[in-house]
Design a protein around this motif. Structure first.
Motif, PDB file in Angstrom:
ATOM      1  N   ASN A   1      36.629  10.294  18.025  1.00  0.00           N
ATOM      2  CA  ASN A   1      35.952  10.881  16.865  1.00  0.00           C
ATOM      3  C   ASN A   1      35.030   9.874  16.182  1.00  0.00           C
ATOM      4  OD1 ASN A   1      37.578  13.049  17.451  1.00  0.00           O
ATOM      5  ND2 ASN A   1      38.956  12.779  15.710  1.00  0.00           N
ATOM      6  N   LEU A   2      35.513   8.656  16.021  1.00  0.00           N
ATOM      7  CA  LEU A   2      34.748   7.641  15.296  1.00  0.00           C
ATOM      8  C   LEU A   2      33.545   7.159  16.108  1.00  0.00           C
ATOM      9  CD1 LEU A   2      34.800   6.043  12.632  1.00  0.00           C
ATOM     10  CD2 LEU A   2      36.095   4.266  13.816  1.00  0.00           C
ATOM     11  N   SER A   3      33.732   7.029  17.424  1.00  0.00           N
ATOM     12  CA  SER A   3      32.655   6.508  18.280  1.00  0.00           C
ATOM     13  C   SER A   3      31.698   7.579  18.765  1.00  0.00           C
ATOM     14  CB  SER A   3      33.265   5.805  19.500  1.00  0.00           C
ATOM     15  OG  SER A   3      33.934   6.741  20.333  1.00  0.00           O
ATOM     16  N   SER A   4      32.105   8.857  18.652  1.00  0.00           N
ATOM     17  CA  SER A   4      31.334   9.989  19.190  1.00  0.00           C
ATOM     18  C   SER A   4      31.140   9.863  20.695  1.00  0.00           C
ATOM     19  CB  SER A   4      29.966  10.115  18.485  1.00  0.00           C
ATOM     20  OG  SER A   4      30.143  10.336  17.108  1.00  0.00           O
ATOM     21  N   LEU A   5      32.128   9.272  21.365  1.00  0.00           N
ATOM     22  CA  LEU A   5      32.095   9.111  22.815  1.00  0.00           C
ATOM     23  C   LEU A   5      33.374   9.659  23.428  1.00  0.00           C
ATOM     24  CD1 LEU A   5      30.812   5.424  23.051  1.00  0.00           C
ATOM     25  CD2 LEU A   5      29.554   7.443  23.830  1.00  0.00           C
ATOM     26  N   PRO A   6      33.304  10.161  24.659  1.00  0.00           N
ATOM     27  CA  PRO A   6      34.545  10.553  25.333  1.00  0.00           C
ATOM     28  C   PRO A   6      35.406   9.332  25.625  1.00  0.00           C
ATOM     29  CG  PRO A   6      32.674  10.702  26.837  1.00  0.00           C
ATOM     30  CD  PRO A   6      32.112  10.418  25.486  1.00  0.00           C
ATOM     31  N   VAL A   7      36.693   9.465  25.407  1.00  0.00           N
ATOM     32  CA  VAL A   7      37.646   8.394  25.682  1.00  0.00           C
ATOM     33  C   VAL A   7      38.566   8.860  26.803  1.00  0.00           C
ATOM     34  CG1 VAL A   7      39.578   7.051  24.767  1.00  0.00           C
ATOM     35  CG2 VAL A   7      37.570   7.466  23.348  1.00  0.00           C
ATOM     36  N   THR A   8      38.496   8.182  27.945  1.00  0.00           N
ATOM     37  CA  THR A   8      39.334   8.528  29.082  1.00  0.00           C
ATOM     38  C   THR A   8      40.504   7.556  29.150  1.00  0.00           C
ATOM     39  OG1 THR A   8      37.479   9.434  30.337  1.00  0.00           O
ATOM     40  CG2 THR A   8      39.434   8.792  31.588  1.00  0.00           C
TER      41      THR A   8
END
Length: 452
Positions: A405-412
């Motif tokens: 949410n904070l980075s606005s990136l998918p976290v795998t």
């Protein structure tokens, strides 16, 4: 099918793992080791306990599997320094931990050279790295000074101590990744910097010889296996899924949080670290790295002052329920990148009473915010595409979701917890194109989160 043995020596445990050549984990043995926090600045371990734990884990493996194993990789915690005797191999000092900062005063006189040190080594001037610890031992340890006067002193990274004692040829060697964390390696020549060893008064011939990560280091005493890979734990973890993709940042959450991404060349102007991802006879691959010192160690710090039972079984519920925790000033272990400062005592900020539950949620959020601050600096140099997260704390779903949410990136999330051992096995297997993942990864996608 030939098998691969990986010896993984971390801050809190030693592990021996056996993999197939295409990445299937066959067997693992683990032994915990002690970490002594003498003070906020002094943190150390017993080298002989570490060495014995590695031998013990090998002995607990199935002899049939060992008989079908063709080679071995050894990976270790980085920036930890040991002195030992050239004749006996016995330690002359504690293993001064990567978290230790007792050498800060030894480095004060080199502040004017900080920019030059960074340009040569890719590292900031910091007591976390090995040079200061070597200086401290040379100045403060009687047994070290005596061995030096007798021309019997060997000193360097923990990896070199273990190689000397585990391998029957007794090599005095170090891989490029562990050598780099001594803050004395010239990143351009991949050898000890004559300028820096002269500046700090550390004789260059006192240090182990530098070799590539993929190299023939000798044979294990205990089972005569050829050791063909030696690396730092975080560097090896970068290869847990095989060859890393450009734009992917691996975040390995252990005692600290380490962010790593492969890059094509040395990046001189950055507040992050620039170092070696891996190397062989043909060349090397570079990396960009960020460091958060207070990850799992921050929870360990809190357990000393605000102990709770069954912490990890309760954390998921607290993270789900508590939306407005206090602010935690996370200076556990000092501030890593991009500040590189020894900081004040960790503390919580909030009006009114602070519950134990909210303290721990605040610590998790502080880790997420420190990671994000590092990611902001990564964006200056690479096109960020995805985040891959591994390590013990990555098993907290709400930590992964908050980071997404904070980075606005998918976290795998890499579901196999042994990222370091798996990456070392890939290197030892010769970097195969086909690499088996034991479990399916889980991906967290960004969601609106006003509370952050």
């Amino acid at each position: 099918m030939p098998l691969i043995l990986v010896l993984d020596q971390g801050t809190h445990a030693s592990r021996a793992s056996i993999f197939t050549e295409n990445g299937l984990l066959v067997e693992q043995a683990k032994e915990d080791i002690r970490l002594s926090r003498i003070s906020h600045e002094e943190i150390e371990q017993a080298p002989d306990e570490i060495l014995n734990s590695m031998v013990s884990t090998i002995n607990r493996l199935d002899s049939h599997n060992l008989s079908h194993t063709k080679n071995c990789a050894i990976v270790t915690q980085r920036s930890t320094v040991v002195a030992w005797h050239a004749d006996t191999g016995k330690s002359l000092s504690p293993a001064i931990s990567w978290q230790d900062r007792r050498a800060a005063t030894c480095l004060h006189s080199y502040k004017s050279q900080a920019k030059n040190i960074k340009s040569i080594t890719g590292l900031p001037l910091s007591a976390h790295y090995g040079a200061g610890k070597i200086l401290w031992l040379l100045e403060n340890s009687q047994s070290v000074r005596r061995a030096l006067s007798e021309n019997k002193l060997l000193i360097g990274p923990l990896a070199s101590f273990l190689l000397f004692n585990l391998i029957k040829e007794r090599p005095y060697l170090v891989d490029h990744c562990n050598a780099h964390r001594m803050m004395l390696l010239d990143l351009h020549t991949l050898d000890w910097s004559a300028e820096l060893t002269r500046l700090m008064g550390i004789p260059g011939n006192l240090l182990p010889e530098c070799k590539p990560v993929q190299w023939h280091y000798g044979h294990l005493k205990i089972c005569n296996l050829a050791v063909n890979v030696v690396s730092g734990d975080q560097n090896a973890a970068l290869y847990c899924r095989g060859q890393p993709q450009r734009g992917d940042v691996l975040i390995n959450l252990g005692s600290g949080a380490f962010l790593l991404s492969c890059v094509d060349q040395i990046i001189p102007s950055t507040d992050l670290l620039c170092g070696i991802a891996s190397s062989n006879k043909k060349g090397q691959e570079y990396l960009l790295e960020g460091t958060v010192n207070g990850a799992g160690s921050a929870l360990g710090w809190a357990q000393e002052y605000f102990p709770v039972e069954d912490l990890f079984s309760q954390l998921p519920t607290w993270l789900r329920q508590i939306k407005s925790p206090p602010v935690f000033i996370n200076t556990v272990g000092g501030l890593g990148s991009p500040w590189w400062k020894t900081a004040t005592t960790p503390c919580f900020i909030q009006h009114g009473k602070i519950t134990a539950e909210s303290r721990y949620v605040a610590i998790i959020e502080s880790i997420v915010f420190l990671i994000q601050h590092n990611l902001d600096h990564f964006k200056k140099h690479i096109d960020l595409k995805t985040l891959t997260i591994s390590g013990g704390l990555s098993q907290l779903d709400h930590l992964c979701q908050r980071l997404s949410n904070l980075s606005s990136l998918p976290v795998t999330r890499f579901e196999d917890k042994e990222a370091t051992a798996r990456g070392a096995a890939w290197l030892a297997a010769g970097c195969p194109d086909s690499w088996t993942l034991n479990k399916q990864d889980i991906t967290f996608l960004p969601e609106p989160d006003p509370s952050l």
